[in-house]
Design an enzyme around this catalytic site. Structure first.
Site, PDB file in Angstrom:
ATOM      1  N   GLU A  93       0.839  -1.211   0.000  1.00 50.57           N
ATOM      2  CA  GLU A  93       0.000   0.000   0.000  1.00 50.57           C
ATOM      3  C   GLU A  93       0.865   1.249   0.000  1.00 50.57           C
ATOM      4  OE1 GLU A  93      -3.704   0.523   2.628  1.00 50.57           O
ATOM      5  OE2 GLU A  93      -2.881  -1.457   3.153  1.00 50.57           O
ATOM      6  N   TYR A  94       1.922   1.190   0.836  1.00 55.94           N
ATOM      7  CA  TYR A  94       2.875   2.301   0.913  1.00 55.94           C
ATOM      8  C   TYR A  94       3.519   2.512  -0.455  1.00 55.94           C
ATOM      9  CZ  TYR A  94       6.996   4.964   2.430  1.00 55.94           C
ATOM     10  OH  TYR A  94       7.965   5.915   2.568  1.00 55.94           O
ATOM     11  N   SER A 111      37.781  18.682  16.676  1.00 57.12           N
ATOM     12  CA  SER A 111      37.737  17.335  17.251  1.00 57.12           C
ATOM     13  C   SER A 111      37.834  17.478  18.776  1.00 57.12           C
ATOM     14  CB  SER A 111      38.823  16.453  16.656  1.00 57.12           C
ATOM     15  OG  SER A 111      40.054  16.808  17.174  1.00 57.12           O
ATOM     16  N   LYS A 131      29.148   8.592  22.702  1.00 63.77           N
ATOM     17  CA  LYS A 131      29.958   8.959  21.538  1.00 63.77           C
ATOM     18  C   LYS A 131      29.826   7.856  20.500  1.00 63.77           C
ATOM     19  CE  LYS A 131      34.513  10.615  20.220  1.00 63.77           C
ATOM     20  NZ  LYS A 131      34.785   9.686  19.136  1.00 63.77           N
ATOM     21  N   LYS A 144      30.154  17.671  27.827  1.00 58.72           N
ATOM     22  CA  LYS A 144      30.169  19.073  27.399  1.00 58.72           C
ATOM     23  C   LYS A 144      29.709  19.969  28.544  1.00 58.72           C
ATOM     24  CE  LYS A 144      28.963  17.717  22.742  1.00 58.72           C
ATOM     25  NZ  LYS A 144      27.925  17.601  21.719  1.00 58.72           N
ATOM     26  N   CYS A 163      70.326   6.134   4.102  1.00 57.73           N
ATOM     27  CA  CYS A 163      71.507   6.790   3.519  1.00 57.73           C
ATOM     28  C   CYS A 163      72.808   6.304   4.150  1.00 57.73           C
ATOM     29  CB  CYS A 163      71.391   8.309   3.630  1.00 57.73           C
ATOM     30  SG  CYS A 163      71.612   8.922   5.310  1.00 57.73           S
ATOM     31  N   CYS A 206      69.378  13.187   3.361  1.00 57.01           N
ATOM     32  CA  CYS A 206      68.941  11.789   3.334  1.00 57.01           C
ATOM     33  C   CYS A 206      67.646  11.683   2.521  1.00 57.01           C
ATOM     34  CB  CYS A 206      68.718  11.312   4.775  1.00 57.01           C
ATOM     35  SG  CYS A 206      67.952   9.690   4.895  1.00 57.01           S
TER      36      CYS A 206
HETATM   37  S1  IVH Z   1      30.892  17.181  19.767  1.00 55.37           S
HETATM   38  C1  IVH Z   1      33.345  20.646  19.209  1.00 55.37           C
HETATM   39  N1  IVH Z   1      29.257  15.267  20.445  1.00 55.37           N
HETATM   40  O1  IVH Z   1      33.451  12.618  18.042  1.00 55.37           O
HETATM   41  C2  IVH Z   1      32.747  19.381  19.573  1.00 55.37           C
HETATM   42  N2  IVH Z   1      31.036  14.743  18.959  1.00 55.37           N
HETATM   43  O2  IVH Z   1      36.469  13.957  18.114  1.00 55.37           O
HETATM   44  C3  IVH Z   1      33.072  18.264  18.668  1.00 55.37           C
HETATM   45  N3  IVH Z   1      31.086  12.432  18.194  1.00 55.37           N
HETATM   46  O3  IVH Z   1      34.227  13.885  14.962  1.00 55.37           O
HETATM   47  C4  IVH Z   1      32.060  17.283  18.469  1.00 55.37           C
HETATM   48  N4  IVH Z   1      29.311  11.768  19.299  1.00 55.37           N
HETATM   49  O4  IVH Z   1      32.047  12.724  15.060  1.00 55.37           O
HETATM   50  C5  IVH Z   1      30.345  15.598  19.728  1.00 55.37           C
HETATM   51  N5  IVH Z   1      27.749  13.689  21.119  1.00 55.37           N
HETATM   52  C6  IVH Z   1      28.804  14.012  20.404  1.00 55.37           C
HETATM   53  C7  IVH Z   1      29.491  13.073  19.588  1.00 55.37           C
HETATM   54  C8  IVH Z   1      30.622  13.495  18.883  1.00 55.37           C
HETATM   55  C9  IVH Z   1      30.270  11.410  18.461  1.00 55.37           C
HETATM   56  C10 IVH Z   1      32.272  12.379  17.328  1.00 55.37           C
HETATM   57  C11 IVH Z   1      32.259  13.394  16.240  1.00 55.37           C
HETATM   58  C12 IVH Z   1      33.628  14.032  16.196  1.00 55.37           C
HETATM   59  C13 IVH Z   1      34.379  13.256  17.222  1.00 55.37           C
HETATM   60  C14 IVH Z   1      35.149  14.223  18.088  1.00 55.37           C
END
Ligand code: IVH
Length: 684
Positions: free
Chosen positions: A35-36, A82, A116, A293, A414, A434
């Protein structure tokens, strides 16, 4: 008639979106699949007849059109940074202490703790509520434009939903993780095996591979998902904390990881970390740790960022996964500064989803400290995205056939005699001609950490060097399409692209050029400091004495000496002249001086401050275009005197420098430039 069709299309879109949500997000479909499909086919048919009526957020737009020939790159308006890592509880406490020191507070802070995910960081740009551009993180400044692929992910809204009286912002740049569930990963690998394709090593590689498909129809078939976790600029939204932001993103239609938790203090953070570690194996997706954070945006803004990572966040990584294997041999690699690095050659072994066959042993001291022998059974570990390392030999398993690891006396390339300078851990080949060093330097020069010339990666540079086409940095800028097309694996198009990238790289910043030149002890951070101090002028930097360099906050004696030695080498000067002849233009990486009310000011701090930490004060001064010196000299324009000042105050007085109290500094920072001119304040 057209109005009727428009309405019909609109209705179909709504119906399909509704049923897709029941199916994909709630796992509770109200209609059967055929249906979808009928609804979908009908929408496709109408849209084909009336292409003008296709809206960018129509569900048909998720399936992808014709394959692309290549990806384009897009700049991120704010760099995608990062994170620094913490590997245990103590390091999380250290993190909080650093924050408190910077913020000059003893109060405990509150945090958001987020799982994460091990996927791919992406940015989604919404203009007037419509998804316009999606990109990968790339090098943090520019990424690959993969909008069509990201649109195939159902948990990514094509249009932001305006529920609960939320105003859709003009511009919103959402960041998050695109990932593949474990189930999706297994299914995908099974399919690939059946089709005789190579399988993906882990869900992260599978997600990255799926998103980097030029044919988005392939991406559409991969069960990718997305969690939002951030935004490029907190000024874009009416929120004052990470907690509010996630709630806001949720209301706009994004998926937020349900295991995200508000933590009133660091002990709650640690508790949540243990909890996630305990339930990790039961989750439907891979996580490699938890991101912590600082919750308040005001504090986040005060804390700011370093070159690569924000001060206000940290990745708490789960304990490493371990495995044992055999250490077969040790190779000695020559680095670009002549450092000789022993590299362990291992029987390939799977450590937490990644096959490891080599591991660096750093230096001879490390080899001795670990007491390794060739033929040993060794314990290997890997934590998240951290490079694998050998923990120790399994001494009990020795049978007497193991052999000592002997550091070579001469360079493996070298044959020059190696040196181990006193008080240093690293053995070096002192011969700067070198071949190995030269090749490594060239590889570094064009790499992402250097001039970031696309197309000239490690393999290409090795080939160009071995074929004697490029022997020195300026040779890169003399390359022609006709040189490249003769090489194996190069076609006309890739050659043209590489030449264009080389030409573009001539317009650069001093920071980037310095990073690329690979001067010993000058990394990205140091290059940034030099760029800032010399306002992008290579000439002024070349003319700098060791003493002058030492006055720059953040440049230590070893680095100052190394920079000075580097620019005294006539070969270096000739090389730089050649680059200039190729039309290099070098500017400063620091933003517009018009926004720099402190341009030309050089601050020196002595004594401890009260309301702000010294680190924060320095950051605030630099943000306004001022410089910070570490030693007193006539170049210093403002001496900020805190509690218990040192001998610098006396010297400052002798030199008749402008002396400021912390309060004067605060006023200057706030923009009230009525501080006393060259007066020594009464309290002194
Ligand atoms: S914050 C400025 N929050 O971790 C803050 N990152 O090294 C940077 N990641 O490449 C990112 N879960 O892909 C943040 N809840 C989360 C996250 C997260 C996974 C990854 C992200 C980034 C790496 C940081």
């Amino acid at each position: 008639m057209a109005e009727d069709t428009k309405k019909k299309i609109q209705k179909l879109c709504e119906q399909i979106n509704f049923h897709a949500q029941r199916y994909y997000e709630l796992d509770d479909p109200l209609i059967a699949d055929p249906e979808y499909d009928l609804l979908f086919q009908e929408l496709l048919r109408l849209e084909e007849l009336h292409p003008k009526l296709v809206t960018p957020d129509s569900p048909t737009q998720r399936v992808g059109g014709k394959p692309l020939a290549e990806f384009h790159t897009v700049g991120h308006t704010h760099p995608m940074l990062s994170l620094e890592n913490a590997f245990n509880e103590t390091e999380l406490h250290d993190f909080e202490e650093r924050l408190q020191r910077f913020l000059k507070t003893e109060h405990s802070l509150s945090y958001m703790a987020e799982p994460k995910l091990d996927g791919l960081a992406v940015e989604l740009v919404y203009e007037k509520g419509l998804l316009s551009i999606g990109s990968t993180r790339g090098d943090g400044r520019t990424g690959e434009e993969i909008t069509r692929n990201l649109k195939t992910i159902r948990s990514i809204p094509l249009r932001l939903s305006a529920t609960e009286n939320i105003q859709i912002p003009e511009l919103l740049e959402v960041r998050g993780e695109a990932y593949l569930s474990l189930q999706g990963f297994t299914a995908l690998n099974e399919q690939r095996l059946a089709a005789g394709d190579t399988i993906f090593a882990n869900p992260r590689n599978a997600a990255a591979g799926s998103l980097r498909q030029l044919d988005s129809k392939i991406t559409a078939r991969r069960p990718l998902d997305f969690f939002a976790y951030g935004i490029s600029d907190t000024g874009q939204i009416p929120c004052s904390s990470q907690e509010e932001l996630l709630d806001y993103l949720d209301k706009l239609g994004f998926s937020i990881n349900p295991l995200t938790k508000f933590c009133g203090d660091i002990s709650m953070v640690i508790e949540h970390f243990s909890h996630l570690q305990n339930i990790r194996q039961t989750l439907p997706y891979d996580i490699d740790g938890m991101v912590v954070k600082v919750n308040s945006f005001e504090l986040q803004n005060r804390l700011g960022s370093k070159a690569r990572s924000p001060r206000w966040a940290i990745a708490a990584k789960f304990a490493a996964t371990q495995a044992t294997t055999i250490l077969r041999d040790v190779e000695f690699q020559v680095g670009r500064t002549g450092a000789i690095t022993p590299v362990a050659i291992l029987d390939p072994v799977n450590v937490g989803g990644v096959v490891v066959s080599r591991a660096t042993l750093h230096n001879s001291g490390e080899v001795n400290r670990k007491g390794l022998m060739i033929g040993d059974q060794v314990l290997i570990q890997r934590a998240g995205d951290v490079i694998p390392e050998i923990v120790k030999p399994v001494v009990e398993q020795r049978d007497g056939s193991e052999k000592d690891i002997r550091m070579p006396g001469s360079c493996p390339v070298c044959q020059h005699r190696l040196i181990l300078p006193e008080n240093e851990a690293i053995t070096r080949c002192p011969n700067s001609h070198c071949q190995a060093q030269r090749m490594r330097l060239l590889i570094h020069f064009t790499s992402k950490a250097g001039m970031d010339i696309e197309g000239l990666g490690k393999k290409a540079m090795e080939l160009l060097f071995n074929e004697k086409i490029v022997q020195d940095i300026p040779d890169i800028y003399g390359l022609k399409v006709s040189d490249l097309v003769l090489l194996e694996g190069w076609a006309e198009k890739s050659a043209r692209n590489a030449i264009a990238a080389i030409e573009n790289s001539r317009e650069t910043t001093l920071a980037r050029l310095l990073s690329a030149l690979g001067i010993r002890y000058v990394g990205e951070e140091g290059a940034g400091l030099l760029d800032e101090h010399y306002g992008g002028s290579l000439e002024n930097l070349i003319g700098a004495s060791e003493e002058e360099l030492l006055e720059i906050e953040g440049i230590g004696p070893q680095t100052a000496k190394s920079i000075n030695n580097y620019f005294q080498d006539p070969d270096v000067i000739t090389m730089l002249k050649q680059l200039m002849d190729f039309g290099f233009t070098i500017t400063s990486s620091i933003k517009n001086p018009k926004e720099s009310p402190f341009a030309g000011f050089v601050f020196l701090f002595t004594g401890s401050l009260d309301a702000m930490s010294r680190d924060e004060a320095k950051v605030r001064v630099k943000e306004r275009g001022g410089k910070v010196a570490s030693q007193i000299s006539r170049k210093v324009t403002h001496v900020v005197v805190g509690d218990k000042p040192g001998s610098k105050l006396k010297k400052a007085r002798e030199l008749g420098l402008k002396i400021l109290t912390e309060k004067d500094l605060a006023e200057l920072l706030a923009g009230n430039d009525d501080t006393p001119n060259n007066t020594q304040l009464s309290m002194f």
